[in-house]
Scaffold this active site. Structure first.
Site, mmCIF file in Angstrom:
data_model
loop_
_atom_site.group_PDB
_atom_site.id
_atom_site.type_symbol
_atom_site.label_atom_id
_atom_site.label_comp_id
_atom_site.label_asym_id
_atom_site.label_seq_id
_atom_site.Cartn_x
_atom_site.Cartn_y
_atom_site.Cartn_z
ATOM 1 N N GLU A 47 0.720 -1.380 0.078
ATOM 2 C CA GLU A 47 -0.076 0.040 0.038
ATOM 3 C C GLU A 47 1.030 1.212 0.168
ATOM 4 O OE1 GLU A 47 -3.574 2.045 2.341
ATOM 5 O OE2 GLU A 47 -1.924 1.072 3.843
ATOM 6 N N TRP A 48 0.708 2.144 -0.903
ATOM 7 C CA TRP A 48 1.450 3.327 -0.921
ATOM 8 C C TRP A 48 0.665 4.406 -0.433
ATOM 9 C CZ3 TRP A 48 2.570 7.340 -5.121
ATOM 10 C CH2 TRP A 48 3.376 8.670 -4.747
ATOM 11 N N ARG A 49 0.875 4.849 0.905
ATOM 12 C CA ARG A 49 0.120 5.782 1.715
ATOM 13 C C ARG A 49 0.670 7.082 1.251
ATOM 14 N NH1 ARG A 49 -2.051 5.165 6.760
ATOM 15 N NH2 ARG A 49 -1.914 7.318 6.966
ATOM 16 N N ARG A 84 -4.574 9.085 2.794
ATOM 17 C CA ARG A 84 -5.612 8.973 4.280
ATOM 18 C C ARG A 84 -5.441 10.222 4.689
ATOM 19 N NH1 ARG A 84 -7.672 5.973 3.778
ATOM 20 N NH2 ARG A 84 -6.708 4.126 4.445
ATOM 21 N N GLU A 88 -9.430 10.919 8.882
ATOM 22 C CA GLU A 88 -9.474 9.662 8.884
ATOM 23 C C GLU A 88 -8.233 9.153 9.487
ATOM 24 O OE1 GLU A 88 -11.929 7.233 7.831
ATOM 25 O OE2 GLU A 88 -13.026 8.416 7.135
ATOM 26 N N HIS A 145 -12.490 4.754 9.218
ATOM 27 C CA HIS A 145 -11.411 4.837 10.064
ATOM 28 C C HIS A 145 -12.129 5.881 11.406
ATOM 29 C CE1 HIS A 145 -9.242 3.995 6.657
ATOM 30 N NE2 HIS A 145 -8.302 3.142 7.322
ATOM 31 N N LYS A 172 -14.085 -1.663 4.106
ATOM 32 C CA LYS A 172 -13.030 -1.724 5.164
ATOM 33 C C LYS A 172 -13.277 -0.938 6.355
ATOM 34 C CE LYS A 172 -8.398 -0.363 6.387
ATOM 35 N NZ LYS A 172 -7.349 0.796 5.878
ATOM 36 N N ARG A 215 -6.143 -8.562 14.194
ATOM 37 C CA ARG A 215 -5.220 -8.563 12.868
ATOM 38 C C ARG A 215 -4.860 -9.974 12.640
ATOM 39 N NH1 ARG A 215 -3.494 -3.483 11.637
ATOM 40 N NH2 ARG A 215 -3.782 -1.826 13.212
ATOM 41 N N SER A 234 1.921 2.367 9.881
ATOM 42 C CA SER A 234 0.981 3.267 9.378
ATOM 43 C C SER A 234 -0.188 3.463 10.360
ATOM 44 C CB SER A 234 0.587 3.019 7.916
ATOM 45 O OG SER A 234 -0.152 1.745 8.049
ATOM 46 N N GLN A 238 0.004 -2.436 14.459
ATOM 47 C CA GLN A 238 0.422 -3.384 13.354
ATOM 48 C C GLN A 238 1.819 -4.178 13.950
ATOM 49 O OE1 GLN A 238 1.430 -0.764 9.826
ATOM 50 N NE2 GLN A 238 -0.733 -0.513 9.268
#
Length: 256
Positions: A47-49, A84, A88, A145, A172, A215, A234, A238
């Site tokens: 994922e490119w944030r 993002r 959020e 989120h 999501k 998770r 991120s 995590q």
């Protein structure tokens, strides 16, 4: 019946949750380095944030970042593009017109496989982006989120159902638990969505240390993807990707 979603070599909605590794680098050379490292790890997609990228306000710079990522990731790994926003929990403090425009540029680049569209962007804006994404063969993760609390089960279900109604390929939902009972609420909402209302894969998680179990438990409760870190995380909670992969594989093996 849940219809799976295929992206490159991935089938989302079947088997163990797929592992996505976010890239939160600020500069092009750091983005390339992160992507090259991800190729050596047990990641299923990246994922490119882009909200972390110092060139976010420059469409040409964003396109350069996408080209670097596609080259570094190769043709096997799928790429999710995400901006993002601050509301959020992200870094991007941009107007809605810029949010829509930058996402459209990424969708039309031919360099991404999935795009994250925030539910809070609004029905008209979300519909426009979903239509564009599907026209270019891009799958949509629509996200919500809550970094402050865990809503009640019915409220979480309502958000997931709305994302499904708005034609997201994968809804999501991420929430912040204040207790273990909050974690149970998130898992209950996930299971109810899968068993009673869902017709496509979903992604859910409770953040922070209290939510780590969510998770890991996606295969049992119905979440098709989880996020693991390779360095800087991120979002709170995590896990490091190697640990995450080992545990998910062990759960999958013993659930078969």
């Amino acid at each position: 019946m849940i219809t799976s979603v295929k992206v490159r070599n991935l089938v989302l909605g079947q088997g163990r949750p797929k592992i996505c590794v976010p890239i939160v680098a600020k500069k092009i050379d750091e983005i390339r380095q992160a992507a090259e490292e991800i190729r050596t790890l047990p990641a299923d997609l990246a994922e490119w944030r882009a909200d972390w990228f110092e060139g976010l306000g420059e469409p040409d710079a964003v396109n350069q970042g996408l080209q670097v990522l596609r080259e570094a990731l190769g043709q096997e790994l799928a790429l999710l593009f995400s901006i993002r926003t601050k509301k959020e929990g992200g870094q991007a403090d941009i107007s809605m017109s810029d949010y829509v425009g930058l996402n459209q540029k990424a969708i039309q680049s031919g360099l991404i496989d999935l795009v994250d569209i925030e539910l809070s962007s609004g029905k008209e804006e979300a519909a426009l982006l979903v239509e564009d994404a599907h026209r270019f063969g891009i799958k949509v993760i629509m996200s919500s989120h809550n970094f402050y609390r865990t809503p009640e089960i019915e409220e979480m279900l309502a958000s997931l159902k709305k994302m499904q109604e708005w034609n997201a390929d994968i809804p999501k939902l991420a929430v912040m638990p204040k207790s273990r009972r909050d974690v149970l609420k998130l898992l209950t909402a996930t299971l109810e969505m899968r068993e009673q209302y869902g017709d496509r894969p979903i992604i859910t998680m409770a953040m922070a240390p209290e939510g780590v179990i969510t998770r890991l438990a996606g295969e049992a409760f119905g979440s098709c993807m989880t996020f693991g870190s390779a360095g800087q995380a991120s979002a709170p909670g995590q896990m490091e990707i190697s640990e995450l992969h080992y545990i998910l594989e062990a759960i999958h093996k013993n659930m078969e």
